[in-house]
Scaffold this motif. Structure first.
Motif, PDB file in Angstrom:
ATOM      1  N   GLU A 272       0.813  -1.205   0.000  1.00 37.21           N
ATOM      2  CA  GLU A 272       0.000   0.000   0.000  1.00 37.21           C
ATOM      3  C   GLU A 272       0.855   1.267   0.000  1.00 37.21           C
ATOM      4  N   GLN A 273       1.995   1.211   0.670  1.00 37.54           N
ATOM      5  CA  GLN A 273       2.905   2.363   0.629  1.00 37.54           C
ATOM      6  C   GLN A 273       3.453   2.549  -0.788  1.00 37.54           C
ATOM      7  N   ALA A 274       3.750   1.440  -1.449  1.00 36.90           N
ATOM      8  CA  ALA A 274       4.307   1.518  -2.800  1.00 36.90           C
ATOM      9  C   ALA A 274       3.298   2.092  -3.791  1.00 36.90           C
ATOM     10  N   VAL A 275       2.029   1.680  -3.686  1.00 34.56           N
ATOM     11  CA  VAL A 275       1.053   2.203  -4.643  1.00 34.56           C
ATOM     12  C   VAL A 275       0.733   3.671  -4.344  1.00 34.56           C
ATOM     13  N   ALA A 276       0.792   4.075  -3.084  1.00 34.39           N
ATOM     14  CA  ALA A 276       0.598   5.488  -2.767  1.00 34.39           C
ATOM     15  C   ALA A 276       1.707   6.332  -3.382  1.00 34.39           C
ATOM     16  N   GLU A 277       2.937   5.815  -3.327  1.00 31.81           N
ATOM     17  CA  GLU A 277       4.054   6.522  -3.947  1.00 31.81           C
ATOM     18  C   GLU A 277       3.906   6.536  -5.467  1.00 31.81           C
ATOM     19  N   ALA A 278       3.458   5.417  -6.040  1.00 33.27           N
ATOM     20  CA  ALA A 278       3.270   5.354  -7.491  1.00 33.27           C
ATOM     21  C   ALA A 278       2.195   6.328  -7.946  1.00 33.27           C
ATOM     22  N   ASP A 279       1.169   6.499  -7.141  1.00 33.09           N
ATOM     23  CA  ASP A 279       0.108   7.441  -7.470  1.00 33.09           C
ATOM     24  C   ASP A 279       0.676   8.855  -7.568  1.00 33.09           C
ATOM     25  N   ARG A 280       1.491   9.235  -6.586  1.00 32.71           N
ATOM     26  CA  ARG A 280       2.069  10.582  -6.569  1.00 32.71           C
ATOM     27  C   ARG A 280       3.139  10.765  -7.643  1.00 32.71           C
ATOM     28  N   GLU A 281       3.991   9.766  -7.790  1.00 36.03           N
ATOM     29  CA  GLU A 281       5.192   9.934  -8.608  1.00 36.03           C
ATOM     30  C   GLU A 281       5.009   9.535 -10.069  1.00 36.03           C
ATOM     31  N   LEU A 282       4.135   8.569 -10.346  1.00 39.60           N
ATOM     32  CA  LEU A 282       3.990   8.057 -11.705  1.00 39.60           C
ATOM     33  C   LEU A 282       2.702   8.498 -12.385  1.00 39.60           C
ATOM     34  N   VAL A 283       1.592   8.409 -11.673  1.00 42.64           N
ATOM     35  CA  VAL A 283       0.294   8.660 -12.302  1.00 42.64           C
ATOM     36  C   VAL A 283      -0.096  10.128 -12.245  1.00 42.64           C
ATOM     37  N   GLU A 284       0.034  10.756 -11.101  1.00 40.81           N
ATOM     38  CA  GLU A 284      -0.416  12.140 -10.952  1.00 40.81           C
ATOM     39  C   GLU A 284       0.223  13.090 -11.958  1.00 40.81           C
ATOM     40  N   PRO A 285       1.529  12.984 -12.262  1.00 42.66           N
ATOM     41  CA  PRO A 285       2.112  13.902 -13.249  1.00 42.66           C
ATOM     42  C   PRO A 285       1.483  13.806 -14.638  1.00 42.66           C
ATOM     43  N   LEU A 286       0.865  12.672 -14.952  1.00 43.50           N
ATOM     44  CA  LEU A 286       0.277  12.487 -16.272  1.00 43.50           C
ATOM     45  C   LEU A 286      -1.070  13.187 -16.405  1.00 43.50           C
ATOM     46  N   PHE A 287      -1.526  13.802 -15.339  1.00 44.45           N
ATOM     47  CA  PHE A 287      -2.713  14.641 -15.439  1.00 44.45           C
ATOM     48  C   PHE A 287      -2.432  15.843 -16.329  1.00 44.45           C
ATOM     49  N   GLU A 288      -1.182  16.305 -16.341  1.00 44.50           N
ATOM     50  CA  GLU A 288      -0.798  17.452 -17.169  1.00 44.50           C
ATOM     51  C   GLU A 288      -0.550  16.985 -18.595  1.00 44.50           C
ATOM     52  N   PHE A 289      -1.246  17.589 -19.542  1.00 45.68           N
ATOM     53  CA  PHE A 289      -1.162  17.154 -20.934  1.00 45.68           C
ATOM     54  C   PHE A 289       0.259  17.237 -21.488  1.00 45.68           C
ATOM     55  N   ARG A 290       1.028  18.216 -21.038  1.00 47.95           N
ATOM     56  CA  ARG A 290       2.356  18.422 -21.608  1.00 47.95           C
ATOM     57  C   ARG A 290       3.339  17.314 -21.239  1.00 47.95           C
ATOM     58  N   ASN A 291       2.934  16.408 -20.358  1.00 47.12           N
ATOM     59  CA  ASN A 291       3.850  15.360 -19.902  1.00 47.12           C
ATOM     60  C   ASN A 291       3.716  14.049 -20.671  1.00 47.12           C
ATOM     61  N   TYR A 292       2.902  14.033 -21.706  1.00 46.75           N
ATOM     62  CA  TYR A 292       2.799  12.801 -22.514  1.00 46.75           C
ATOM     63  C   TYR A 292       2.304  13.159 -23.912  1.00 46.75           C
ATOM     64  N   GLY A 293       2.202  12.168 -24.766  1.00 44.37           N
ATOM     65  CA  GLY A 293       1.639  12.357 -26.102  1.00 44.37           C
ATOM     66  C   GLY A 293       2.672  12.696 -27.150  1.00 44.37           C
ATOM     67  N   ARG A 294       2.223  12.739 -28.384  1.00 40.57           N
ATOM     68  CA  ARG A 294       3.062  13.159 -29.502  1.00 40.57           C
ATOM     69  C   ARG A 294       3.185  14.678 -29.465  1.00 40.57           C
ATOM     70  N   GLN A 295       4.402  15.152 -29.462  1.00 42.29           N
ATOM     71  CA  GLN A 295       4.651  16.582 -29.347  1.00 42.29           C
ATOM     72  C   GLN A 295       4.539  17.264 -30.712  1.00 42.29           C
ATOM     73  N   LEU A 296       3.788  18.354 -30.760  1.00 42.49           N
ATOM     74  CA  LEU A 296       3.513  19.076 -31.995  1.00 42.49           C
ATOM     75  C   LEU A 296       4.080  20.489 -31.907  1.00 42.49           C
ATOM     76  N   PRO A 297       4.086  21.231 -33.005  1.00 39.44           N
ATOM     77  CA  PRO A 297       4.559  22.616 -32.952  1.00 39.44           C
ATOM     78  C   PRO A 297       3.769  23.448 -31.940  1.00 39.44           C
ATOM     79  N   HIS A 298       4.426  24.473 -31.402  1.00 41.81           N
ATOM     80  CA  HIS A 298       3.820  25.448 -30.494  1.00 41.81           C
ATOM     81  C   HIS A 298       3.355  24.815 -29.181  1.00 41.81           C
ATOM     82  N   HIS A 299       3.983  23.697 -28.789  1.00 45.22           N
ATOM     83  CA  HIS A 299       3.719  23.042 -27.504  1.00 45.22           C
ATOM     84  C   HIS A 299       2.384  22.300 -27.443  1.00 45.22           C
TER      85      HIS A 299
END
Length: 459
Positions: A272-299
Motif C-alpha cells: 500500500e505504501q508503494a502504490v501510494a508513492e506510485a500514485d504521486r510519482e507516476l500517475v499524478e504527473p500524467l494529469f498534465e497534458f504536456r507530460n505525454y503524447g506526440r509533441q507538436l509545434p507550439h507546444h
C-alpha cells in the motif's frame, strides 16, 4: 510434448523490495482497468436511471441514461467533459447478459456511440463516420455463445465483461436545435437482450429523476482509483479483464504478490505504501497534458491510438488520468495545450489569442471545438456560461481575410470581439488548459499535416 512454464511459487517468501516493485508497476498499468471496475461497483447496482447530483447520468448495469442538453458544469465524475454534444452514459455487465443497443435515424446530425471495454479500448463502430444504419445492435461479452435474435443488424464482442457506453449527439448552440434534438435522443436505448422484442422503445429522458450526491471531490475528478483500496479491488478487476496475448506472466506475477500481501500484514503495508508513492510519482504527473503524447509545434500535443491502446500501458494510463473515455482517432482527434507560444503555463493572469489562418480551421467532416478547462480539467464558471466555441457557435466572427481569432482571457475583449471570447479563470494564479476536438477528422488532422496555431500571449 511441450511442457508448461511454471509461474511464481506462491509458497516462497517475498522480499519487501520485490513487492514494492511489482506493486508500483501494477498500479500504473492496471490503473485504467481498476478505474472502470470501480465505476461499475459504484453505479451498477443503482435501482433506476438518475441524474446524480442533478448533473451526472448514471443507472443500473445494462441500462442507459441520457442527458437532454449539454452536461452541467458541476459534473465531476469524468474529467474533460465537453459542451459540444448531448451525452449519455451506461455501464454494461456483459458477464450477466448481452445487451441491445438501439440506434435511431440521426439524419445529417453528427453522432457517435462509444463502446469501450474495461481497458478503455473501443469494441464497436457506431456513428456518422461509419455510415451506421438505424436499428438494433448486440453487445456481447467474451466467449459468448448464443443465438442472435432476428432483427439484430450486427454483433460487437468485448474482451471484458465490464464496459462503458457513451452516446454523443451534436447540437448547435440554439434553442431551436435543443428542441429538435429531443426526439432523436428519445429513441436511443440500451437494455438486456431478454427485453428485446424488435420494436423501438421510446424514452422521455426529461423525466429522469435528480438525486443528491453526497460525494465531494474537492473540485477535481472523483477518486476512482484510491491507492488505499487498490489491493482489494485489483483481483476482481483483473478477473474480468483476462490477459491479452503476452500478458499471462505479468498477471501471474501481480496476483501472486497481491495474494501474499492479502495474507501478510507487513507485506500489505509495503504494497500500500508503494502504490501510494506510485500514485504521486507516476500517475499524478500524467494529469498534465504536456507530460505525454506526440509533441507538436507550439507546444501542442496529441495521441494517435485513443481507445485502441492495446498494451501501450503508458498512453492508456496517461489518457485515463487526464481525460478518460476518448474516442478512436478516426472518430475524434484531440489536441492538448497547457502552454503559450513561449512555453509559459497558461493562467488567468494572461490574455491570449489563438488565430486560425484563412482556410486553416481544424479539417473535419463532422465539426470542431475549442474548450477551456481549469486546473482540475473541468469547466470554470463564467458570466457568459460559455465553455467552448466552434462549429456549434453562432457568435463567431471571421476577419475580412477569412482568419478566425479566438480571444482567451478573463475580461471581455470588447463588444466587437465578445462573440469570439472564450472566458478564462478570473483568478490570476489559476492555471488552465485548452483542448481542440476534431470530430470525424480529415486525414490531415490525424497524420500531422494540420496542427493547431500557437497560443500567443497578448501584452
Amino acid at each position: 510434448m511441450a511442457q508448461s512454464v511454471p509461474g511464481p511459487d506462491t509458497k516462497t517468501k517475498l522480499s519487501d523490495d520485490y513487492v514494492r516493485m511489482v506493486a508500483r508497476d501494477a498500479f500504473f498499468w492496471a490503473w485504467p482497468i481498476v478505474n472502470v471496475h470501480n465505476r461499475r461497483v459504484a453505479f451498477g447496482g443503482l435501482p433506476h436511471p438518475m441524474l446524480l447530483g442533478g448533473v451526472l447520468p448514471v443507472g443500473p448495469a445494462n441500462s442507459l441514461t441520457m442527458l437532454t442538453d449539454y452536461i452541467d458544469p458541476a459534473e465531476r465524475a469524468v474529467a474533460c467533459p465537453n459542451q459540444d454534444v448531448v451525452y449519455g452514459n451506461g455501464i454494461v455487465a456483459l458477464d450477466q447478459s448481452p445487451v441491445v443497443l438501439q440506434v435511431p435515424d440521426f439524419g445529417d446530425r453528427f453522432w457517435v456511440v462509444q463502446v469501450v471495454d474495461s481497458r478503455t479500448d473501443s469494441i464497436a463502430e457506431l456513428g456518422s463516420m461509419y455510415g451506421t444504419q438505424a436499428g438494433f445492435y448486440l453487445l456481447v461479452g467474451p466467449n459468448w455463445v448464443g443465438a442472435v435474435p432476428p432483427g439484430i443488424r450486427r454483433v460487437f464482442a468485448s474482451q471484458t465483461g465490464t464496459g462503458v457506453v457513451i452516446p454523443r449527439v451534436f447540437r448547435e448552440d440554439t434553442d431551436e436545435d435543443l428542441k429538435a434534438v429531443q426526439s432523436v435522443i428519445g429513441r436511443i436505448g440500451l437494455y438486456p437482450v431478454a427485453q428485446f422484442d424488435g420494436r423501438v422503445k421510446l424514452t422521455d429522458w426529461r423525466q429522469v429523476p435528480a438525486v443528491p450526491n453526497a460525494a465531494d471531490s474537492g473540485g477535481g475528478e472523483t477518486r476512482w482509483v484510491p491507492p488505499e483500496t487498490f489491493l482489494d479491488s485489483l483481483p476482481a478487476a483483473l478477473a474480468d479483464a483476462k490477459p491479452l496475448p503476452g500478458e499471462s506472466a505479468r498477471y501471474a506475477q501481480v496476483l501472486a504478490v497481491v495474494d501474499a500481501a492479502a495474507h501478510d500484514a507487513h507485506l500489505r503495508e509495503v504494497f500500500e505504501q508503494a502504490v501510494a508513492e506510485a500514485d504521486r510519482e507516476l500517475v499524478e504527473p500524467l494529469f498534465e497534458f504536456r507530460n505525454y503524447g506526440r509533441q507538436l509545434p507550439h507546444h501542442w500535443s496529441t495521441i494517435a491510438n485513443g481507445a485502441c491502446f492495446g498494451t501501450d500501458y503508458f498512453t492508456r494510463t496517461a489518457v485515463a488520468k487526464s481525460n478518460i473515455f476518448v474516442n478512436k482517432p478516426n472518430e475524434t482527434q484531440y489536441f492538448y495545450q497547457d502552454l503559450d507560444r513561449d512555453g509559459a503555463r497558461l493562467c488567468g493572469a494572461g490574455r491570449y489569442a489563438l488565430t486560425f489562418a484563412p482556410g486553416a480551421l481544424p479539417p473535419v467532416k463532422g465539426f470542431w471545438s475549442l474548450t477551456l478547462y481549469n486546473e482540475h480539467h473541468f469547466f470554470e464558471p463564467n458570466a457568459l456560461g460559455r465553455y467552448s466555441v466552434g462549429t456549434k457557435s453562432k457568435s463567431l466572427r471571421f476577419a475580412e481575410d477569412g482568419s478566425l481569432t479566438i480571444h482567451v482571457q478573463p475580461q471581455s475583449p470588447g463588444a466587437e470581439n465578445e462573440g469570439n471570447w472564450l472566458p478564462a479563470p478570473s483568478d490570476g494564479a489559476s492555471a488552465f488548459s485548452l483542448y481542440i476536438r476534431a470530430y470525424w477528422p480529415e486525414p490531415a488532422a490525424m497524420d500531422g499535416r494540420w496542427t493547431p496555431p500557437a497560443v500567443v500571449r497578448v501584452e
